[in-house]
Structures are given as structure tokens and as C-alpha cells.
Motif scaffolding. Sequence first.
Motif, PDB file in Angstrom:
ATOM      1  N   ASP A 190       0.852  -1.195   0.000  1.00  0.00           N
ATOM      2  CA  ASP A 190       0.000   0.000   0.000  1.00  0.00           C
ATOM      3  C   ASP A 190       0.888   1.245   0.000  1.00  0.00           C
ATOM      4  N   ASP A 191       0.592   2.179  -0.889  1.00  0.00           N
ATOM      5  CA  ASP A 191       1.394   3.402  -0.998  1.00  0.00           C
ATOM      6  C   ASP A 191       1.401   4.229   0.288  1.00  0.00           C
ATOM      7  N   ASP A 192       0.360   4.092   1.111  1.00  0.00           N
ATOM      8  CA  ASP A 192       0.247   4.894   2.325  1.00  0.00           C
ATOM      9  C   ASP A 192       0.875   4.232   3.546  1.00  0.00           C
ATOM     10  N   VAL A 193       1.447   3.045   3.372  1.00  0.00           N
ATOM     11  CA  VAL A 193       2.039   2.309   4.493  1.00  0.00           C
ATOM     12  C   VAL A 193       3.556   2.288   4.335  1.00  0.00           C
ATOM     13  N   ALA A 194       4.249   2.532   5.446  1.00  0.00           N
ATOM     14  CA  ALA A 194       5.718   2.597   5.406  1.00  0.00           C
ATOM     15  C   ALA A 194       6.325   1.766   6.532  1.00  0.00           C
ATOM     16  N   LEU A 195       7.620   1.513   6.402  1.00  0.00           N
ATOM     17  CA  LEU A 195       8.411   0.795   7.397  1.00  0.00           C
ATOM     18  C   LEU A 195       9.450   1.761   7.944  1.00  0.00           C
ATOM     19  N   ASP A 196       9.587   1.778   9.260  1.00  0.00           N
ATOM     20  CA  ASP A 196      10.645   2.571   9.879  1.00  0.00           C
ATOM     21  C   ASP A 196      11.385   1.662  10.850  1.00  0.00           C
ATOM     22  N   ILE A 197      12.703   1.740  10.818  1.00  0.00           N
ATOM     23  CA  ILE A 197      13.529   0.899  11.689  1.00  0.00           C
ATOM     24  C   ILE A 197      14.341   1.812  12.606  1.00  0.00           C
ATOM     25  N   ILE A 198      14.152   1.618  13.905  1.00  0.00           N
ATOM     26  CA  ILE A 198      14.880   2.396  14.912  1.00  0.00           C
ATOM     27  C   ILE A 198      16.015   1.520  15.426  1.00  0.00           C
ATOM     28  N   ASP A 234       1.926  -1.800  13.449  1.00  0.00           N
ATOM     29  CA  ASP A 234       2.475  -3.070  13.895  1.00  0.00           C
ATOM     30  C   ASP A 234       3.926  -2.819  14.280  1.00  0.00           C
ATOM     31  N   MET A 235       4.373  -3.482  15.342  1.00  0.00           N
ATOM     32  CA  MET A 235       5.717  -3.229  15.841  1.00  0.00           C
ATOM     33  C   MET A 235       6.427  -4.549  16.102  1.00  0.00           C
ATOM     34  N   SER A 236       7.716  -4.581  15.765  1.00  0.00           N
ATOM     35  CA  SER A 236       8.547  -5.755  16.009  1.00  0.00           C
ATOM     36  C   SER A 236       9.816  -5.310  16.719  1.00  0.00           C
ATOM     37  N   VAL A 237      10.083  -5.919  17.858  1.00  0.00           N
ATOM     38  CA  VAL A 237      11.325  -5.673  18.584  1.00  0.00           C
ATOM     39  C   VAL A 237      12.193  -6.899  18.317  1.00  0.00           C
ATOM     40  N   TYR A 238      13.246  -6.703  17.513  1.00  0.00           N
ATOM     41  CA  TYR A 238      14.040  -7.843  17.056  1.00  0.00           C
ATOM     42  C   TYR A 238      15.511  -7.442  16.994  1.00  0.00           C
ATOM     43  N   LYS A 247      26.292  -0.019  22.928  1.00  0.00           N
ATOM     44  CA  LYS A 247      26.415  -1.443  22.620  1.00  0.00           C
ATOM     45  C   LYS A 247      26.257  -2.352  23.838  1.00  0.00           C
ATOM     46  N   SER A 248      25.960  -1.785  24.977  1.00  0.00           N
ATOM     47  CA  SER A 248      25.805  -2.574  26.196  1.00  0.00           C
ATOM     48  C   SER A 248      24.628  -3.538  26.068  1.00  0.00           C
ATOM     49  N   LYS A 249      24.914  -4.832  26.242  1.00  0.00           N
ATOM     50  CA  LYS A 249      23.855  -5.842  26.131  1.00  0.00           C
ATOM     51  C   LYS A 249      22.804  -5.659  27.226  1.00  0.00           C
ATOM     52  N   LYS A 250      23.248  -5.251  28.425  1.00  0.00           N
ATOM     53  CA  LYS A 250      22.309  -5.028  29.525  1.00  0.00           C
ATOM     54  C   LYS A 250      21.366  -3.870  29.207  1.00  0.00           C
ATOM     55  N   ALA A 251      21.933  -2.780  28.698  1.00  0.00           N
ATOM     56  CA  ALA A 251      21.116  -1.609  28.361  1.00  0.00           C
ATOM     57  C   ALA A 251      20.149  -1.937  27.225  1.00  0.00           C
ATOM     58  N   LEU A 252      20.618  -2.697  26.236  1.00  0.00           N
ATOM     59  CA  LEU A 252      19.742  -3.103  25.126  1.00  0.00           C
ATOM     60  C   LEU A 252      18.579  -3.936  25.644  1.00  0.00           C
ATOM     61  N   ALA A 253      18.876  -4.912  26.484  1.00  0.00           N
ATOM     62  CA  ALA A 253      17.836  -5.788  27.026  1.00  0.00           C
ATOM     63  C   ALA A 253      16.833  -4.988  27.861  1.00  0.00           C
ATOM     64  N   ARG A 254      17.350  -4.051  28.663  1.00  0.00           N
ATOM     65  CA  ARG A 254      16.470  -3.229  29.505  1.00  0.00           C
ATOM     66  C   ARG A 254      15.530  -2.386  28.648  1.00  0.00           C
ATOM     67  N   GLN A 255      16.073  -1.738  27.617  1.00  0.00           N
ATOM     68  CA  GLN A 255      15.241  -0.880  26.769  1.00  0.00           C
ATOM     69  C   GLN A 255      14.237  -1.689  25.946  1.00  0.00           C
ATOM     70  N   LYS A 293      18.727  -5.751  17.533  1.00  0.00           N
ATOM     71  CA  LYS A 293      19.073  -4.435  18.080  1.00  0.00           C
ATOM     72  C   LYS A 293      18.209  -3.342  17.464  1.00  0.00           C
ATOM     73  N   THR A 294      16.985  -3.725  17.014  1.00  0.00           N
ATOM     74  CA  THR A 294      16.109  -2.756  16.362  1.00  0.00           C
ATOM     75  C   THR A 294      14.679  -2.851  16.867  1.00  0.00           C
ATOM     76  N   VAL A 295      13.957  -1.752  16.662  1.00  0.00           N
ATOM     77  CA  VAL A 295      12.507  -1.713  16.810  1.00  0.00           C
ATOM     78  C   VAL A 295      11.999  -1.262  15.460  1.00  0.00           C
ATOM     79  N   SER A 296      11.146  -2.076  14.845  1.00  0.00           N
ATOM     80  CA  SER A 296      10.627  -1.744  13.525  1.00  0.00           C
ATOM     81  C   SER A 296       9.129  -1.503  13.626  1.00  0.00           C
ATOM     82  N   ILE A 297       8.662  -0.541  12.827  1.00  0.00           N
ATOM     83  CA  ILE A 297       7.260  -0.137  12.872  1.00  0.00           C
ATOM     84  C   ILE A 297       6.717  -0.116  11.444  1.00  0.00           C
ATOM     85  N   ILE A 298       5.536  -0.698  11.253  1.00  0.00           N
ATOM     86  CA  ILE A 298       4.842  -0.647   9.970  1.00  0.00           C
ATOM     87  C   ILE A 298       3.486   0.003  10.209  1.00  0.00           C
TER      88      ILE A 298
END
Length: 188
Positions: free
Chosen positions: A83-91, A129-133, A99-107, A135-140
Motif C-alpha cells: 500500500d502506498d500509504d504504508v511505510a516501514l521505519d527501523i529504529i 504493527d511493531m517488532s522488537v528484534y 552497545k551494552s547488552k544489559k542496556a539493550l535488554a532493559r530498553q 538491536k532494532t525496533v521496527s514499525i509498519i
Amino acid sequence: MPTIEYLKIPRERVGVLIGKKGEIKQHIEKLTQTKLDIDSEAGTVTINPQEDLEDPLLPWKTRSIVKAIGRGFNPEISLRLLDDDVALDIIKLTEYVGKSKKALARQKGRIIGRDGITRQIIHEMTGVDMSVYGKTVSIIGDLENLLIAKEAVEMILNGARHKSVYGFLEKKKQDMKLKHFNETINLK
């Protein structure tokens, strides 16, 4: 002629992209008028557009679909990107916490919330829709709601309390309802 696109996805997501007996791959190829060449070992994907493309944006949309599957979305949700009105953003979480694994896990835990409640509230308030995967958070989602959801995630990453984020989302939802109502009245 549209150019060939190349990208890489995590190897553990290649099976999802291909699907049982190649069904997902074939479905994507049919919908996007492309040919996907997938190297299962390396996780590389080559997107070859057909010569007679109806929509010149299809290879670009295919890239987004493949990227979304690589970032943890199921193929059904990823196909919303047609769909032209739907986008993907990756944080990228590392841009906020290093790069701290503890900080990543906490967030990641803060974004998902206890029993997934925070992710669910963001979904219910914005329709994204959101995916936490990894080292990223992705949103559609559609662009306006995607930006609201992204701002909510960034608020969490910057240390905002969940209560503040929920209040922000509630206000944005009310603003959207009012805007939609006003647009409806103006059309009459």
C-alpha cells in the motif's frame, strides 16, 4: 528499466521469507512482479524486477517487504507495505543505548512492557504493527500513525515514564479523531 536490488537479512529469518515449499517467496514475487534470489547460507536477497513492471515502485516496495520480514514481522503484516500509504521505519537501539547488552535488554523490555502491554497499547492507539528484534525496533503503519508510534518509542528510549508515553498517545489519538471529524464535516 528498474535496477536490481540487493540486501541482507538475518539467516534465521530466511525460512520465513521462503515459507513452506517456497509459498511465501512465490506469493511475494507474484504480487511485486519481481524474482527473489535468496542465498540461505549468507542471508542475501537479490530482487530482480520483471521487464514489464506495472508500477516502477514495486522493486522498492519488495525491498521494504523483505526488510520487514528480516526484522521479525510475519509475511502477512509485511505485505501491507504494498500500500502506498504504508511505510516501514527501523529504529536502531544502539543509537540510543550504545552497545551494552544489559542496556539493550532493559530498553527492549521497556518498549515491550510487562506481558507485552506497552507494545499492545502503542498498537491499539496508533494502529501500527511493531517488532522488537535484535538491536532494532521496527514499525509498519500509515505515515501519520507511524510517526506518532516512533515518537512514543523514542520517548521510552529517552527515559520517559510509561504513564507519560500513554498520556502522549491518548492525546494524539484524540487529536486524530478530531481531525478526522473536522475533515468529514468539511467534505459535506
